[in-house]
Each structure stands twice: as C-alpha cells, then as structure tokens.
Design a protein around this motif. Structure first.
Motif, PDB file in Angstrom:
ATOM      1  N   ALA A  48       0.830  -1.209   0.000  1.00 21.41           N
ATOM      2  CA  ALA A  48       0.000   0.000   0.000  1.00 21.41           C
ATOM      3  C   ALA A  48       0.862   1.255   0.000  1.00 21.41           C
ATOM      4  N   SER A  49       1.976   1.223   0.724  1.00 20.27           N
ATOM      5  CA  SER A  49       2.838   2.405   0.783  1.00 20.27           C
ATOM      6  C   SER A  49       3.489   2.685  -0.569  1.00 20.27           C
ATOM      7  N   GLU A  82       3.393   6.071  -5.571  1.00 19.90           N
ATOM      8  CA  GLU A  82       3.356   6.108  -7.037  1.00 19.90           C
ATOM      9  C   GLU A  82       2.102   6.774  -7.576  1.00 19.90           C
ATOM     10  N   THR A  83       1.135   7.044  -6.705  1.00 21.29           N
ATOM     11  CA  THR A  83      -0.160   7.530  -7.177  1.00 21.29           C
ATOM     12  C   THR A  83      -0.214   9.050  -7.207  1.00 21.29           C
ATOM     13  N   GLY A  84      -0.521   9.590  -8.377  1.00 20.35           N
ATOM     14  CA  GLY A  84      -0.747  11.022  -8.512  1.00 20.35           C
ATOM     15  C   GLY A  84      -2.214  11.335  -8.724  1.00 20.35           C
ATOM     16  N   VAL A  85      -2.939  10.377  -9.264  1.00 25.07           N
ATOM     17  CA  VAL A  85      -4.380  10.503  -9.498  1.00 25.07           C
ATOM     18  C   VAL A  85      -5.059   9.365  -8.730  1.00 25.07           C
ATOM     19  N   ALA A  86      -5.950   9.713  -7.825  1.00 27.47           N
ATOM     20  CA  ALA A  86      -6.529   8.721  -6.915  1.00 27.47           C
ATOM     21  C   ALA A  86      -7.152   7.535  -7.645  1.00 27.47           C
ATOM     22  N   ALA A  87      -7.782   7.797  -8.767  1.00 31.45           N
ATOM     23  CA  ALA A  87      -8.475   6.727  -9.490  1.00 31.45           C
ATOM     24  C   ALA A  87      -7.515   5.663 -10.020  1.00 31.45           C
ATOM     25  N   GLU A  88      -6.218   5.983 -10.088  1.00 32.61           N
ATOM     26  CA  GLU A  88      -5.252   5.029 -10.626  1.00 32.61           C
ATOM     27  C   GLU A  88      -4.708   4.054  -9.588  1.00 32.61           C
ATOM     28  N   ARG A  89      -5.034   4.262  -8.312  1.00 32.01           N
ATOM     29  CA  ARG A  89      -4.492   3.369  -7.283  1.00 32.01           C
ATOM     30  C   ARG A  89      -4.735   1.897  -7.600  1.00 32.01           C
ATOM     31  N   LYS A 111      -6.949   4.660   3.912  1.00 37.01           N
ATOM     32  CA  LYS A 111      -7.750   3.474   3.611  1.00 37.01           C
ATOM     33  C   LYS A 111      -7.696   3.091   2.143  1.00 37.01           C
ATOM     34  N   GLU A 112      -7.681   4.088   1.249  1.00 38.58           N
ATOM     35  CA  GLU A 112      -7.780   3.796  -0.178  1.00 38.58           C
ATOM     36  C   GLU A 112      -6.595   2.976  -0.680  1.00 38.58           C
ATOM     37  N   ALA A 113      -5.401   3.310  -0.227  1.00 33.71           N
ATOM     38  CA  ALA A 113      -4.222   2.567  -0.679  1.00 33.71           C
ATOM     39  C   ALA A 113      -4.233   1.144  -0.140  1.00 33.71           C
TER      40      ALA A 113
END
Length: 333
Positions: free
Chosen positions: A200-201, A206-213, A277-279
């Motif tokens: 998750a970390s 690596e995530t710049g746009v939340a939808a790409e997680r 939570k999202e990651a």
C-alpha cells in the motif's frame, strides 16, 4: 430586629444570585486554562482577582448550590454573555478546546513528527528516539513505526503529546487494515497484513491521481506473480535516506540497499510511507489490467503498457523529453 435580619438576608441572597447568574465582564471570545489541582474555591479567588466576581466565596456558594460541579483540567473557550454558573458548567463538562492536525498520505513518520513540532502546542516526546524505540513506544514488534500510522486528520488538546497522536493513528490503522484484510481478494501474493501495508505504501507513493491506485496496485501484484522485480523509484529514494537530494542517478539504481527494488526481489522490508484506507484497499483488491509497466505523463497520471516495447515508446514520449522532478518509477524489464 428580625425584620431587619430577614431583609438583609434577602438582599444578600439577591446580590449573590445576581452575581452568580449575570454575565461576566467578558467582552470577546477568550481562552481560560484550568490547571491540575484547581478547586472551585481556588477558581473563585482567580476570578475575583480578575474582577469577574465581587467576592471569591461566591464560588463556595455555587458549589453548595451544585456540589457536582468540578473544574476539569484543560483549555476552555469562554464567550461574552456567560455567567459564572455557565462558566462552571463549561469547566465541569470537560469540553476543552481541541485542535486539528492532518497526517498526510504518502508521508513518513518523521514527516509527521515535523508537522507536529510545527504546531507548537504538542508536547514532543519522541524527538531523538530511534525508529525502533518509537516502535516500542507504540507497542509493536517491528523495528520501525513506518507505515503503522493511519493518514488522517486528528483532534488533540493543547499539551497532548506526539505519542498520544501516534497511538490514535496506530489504532485507526489497525482497524482499517483488519477490515481490508477480511475483505481481500483471493489468490494475492501478499502473505500478511504487514506485507499489505508495504504494498500500500508503494502504491501511495506512485499515485498522482486517486483513481489510478487500483491499476497501479494490479501492475505491482502482476509483477510479483510473474517473479519480476518491482523496480519502483520511491523505494530507492527511501533506501537512500539523507543521501537523496531530489535526483536519482543510474548509480543509485545499481547501488544495493534493502529497499532498492531494482536490485532485490519481492517487497522491501518495511513500508516506505504511511497511507490511508484507499491505498490499503487497492493493495488487497487491485483493479483489472494486463499492464506490467507504467510511466508518468507529467500531470500526475500515467500511461500503462502491456509490453516492454509499448512501455519504451511511452518513456520516449513522456519521460525523456518531458521529465519532471516529481516523476514516478518506470520499470525497465
């Protein structure tokens, strides 16, 4: 004589009642500290000295009227129009002033300590301690608290300690992780909740746009499943520690560290940041894509590629000619 005594008693009672119930001379919102060991009698003398009460023993009378009223330690917000009885009820309620601090996703525990120190009203007790010592304070078996703190906004009171906030963040992290672990996808190459935090970390960094997680999660999961190295720059940066100056060189990618996923197989030994939570959900419930590669476009989003050839073309277009300082990793094989 009895009539005079009765009249004087009535006047005294009227005066006392008025003194206890009329608005105090507070002209604007203000804070008031109740220190440890402050009794109502002591409070009466403090307020009389400030000119809020005509006599300190009125506090004793207030206590006799309501013996349950007990000042509780803390900093309180007082408003114009409040009477002495209102103020006592406020002090008895324990509704002290609270402050907010946001522990950001993708930041390290050291970043969190720096943010708390900058607040100026949090008692710093963890400064100078090693990662292992802080982990021991949290009551965890790992050698570092990294990744074990939930990224969130926390309420605290003036004088609370950094450890108080860390304990809250760790408890919330455990709750979120337990829930996600119970609802994880089947067949993942992640063997423990702690490994889920490590993954998750990396996803978060690596995530710049939340939808790409979820898509980024699937790329890394797929690479693990195929025995491919993760080859992600944020792990290299974390392993570099204070040597990192904003740039990664080819020598850095070749230099072995426990966190250099260009050189090691599988996951690094610990998380590289703290997450929300999202990651965690993305790590345990990745999205659907056949991509094994991605490269930053420069606007926070990524181009995902199924083959190395497609990826190299994307690198040529987006990284070699438009490379920014905040670009993210680009696996090479």
């Amino acid at each position: 004589m009895l009539v005079l005594v009765a009249t004087l008693s009535a006047l005294a009672a009227t005066w006392a009642y008025k003194s206890l119930t009329e608005p105090l001379p507070i002209k604007e919102s203000m804070t008031f500290d109740i220190e440890r060991g402050t009794s109502i009698i002591k409070l009466g003398y403090q307020l009389a000295d400030q000119g809020w009460l005509p006599h300190p023993l009125l506090a004793r009378l207030a206590h006799e009227l309501d013996p349950s009223l007990t000042p509780k330690v803390g900093k309180y917000q007082l408003e114009p129009g409040m009477s002495f009885m209102d103020v006592l009820a406020k002090f008895d309620s324990g509704e002290t002033i609270f402050y907010l601090i946001t522990l950001l996703e993708g930041h390290t525990y050291r970043d969190y300590l720096n943010a708390m120190k900058a607040k100026g009203n949090i008692k710093m007790t963890l400064d100078g301690l090693s990662a292992k010592e802080i982990a021991e304070k949290l009551g965890v078996e790992h050698d570092s608290p990294e990744g074990l703190l939930f990224a969130n906004t926390y309420r605290y009171h003036d004088g609370d300690t950094d450890l108080d906030i860390f304990l809250q963040a760790h408890a919330l992290l455990n709750a979120a992780l337990d829930d996600a672990w119970e609802n994880k996808a089947k067949g993942l190459p992640i063997k423990s909740p702690y490994e889920a935090l490590i993954m998750a970390s990396i996803i978060e960094k690596e995530t710049g746009v939340a939808a790409e997680r979820p898509l980024i999660a699937r790329v890394f999961i797929s690479r693990l499943e195929k025995g491919m190295r993760l080859q992600t720059d944020p792990t290299v940066i974390y392993g570099m520690g204070e040597r990192y100056n904003g740039n990664i060189t080819r020598a850095d990618l070749r230099r072995p560290t426990p966190y250099n996923t260009y050189q090691i197989n599988g996951l690094p030994p610990t998380p590289i940041a703290n997450v929300g939570k999202e990651a965690i959900i993305a790590a345990l419930n990745p999205g659907e894509t056949k991509a094994l590669y991605f490269v930053a476009k420069g606007d926070g989003s990524h181009v995902f590629s199924n083959t190395l050839r497609e990826h190299n073309n994307a690198v040529a277009r987006y990284q070699r000619f438009q490379r920014r300082k905040d670009y993210t990793s680009t696996p090479t094989q």
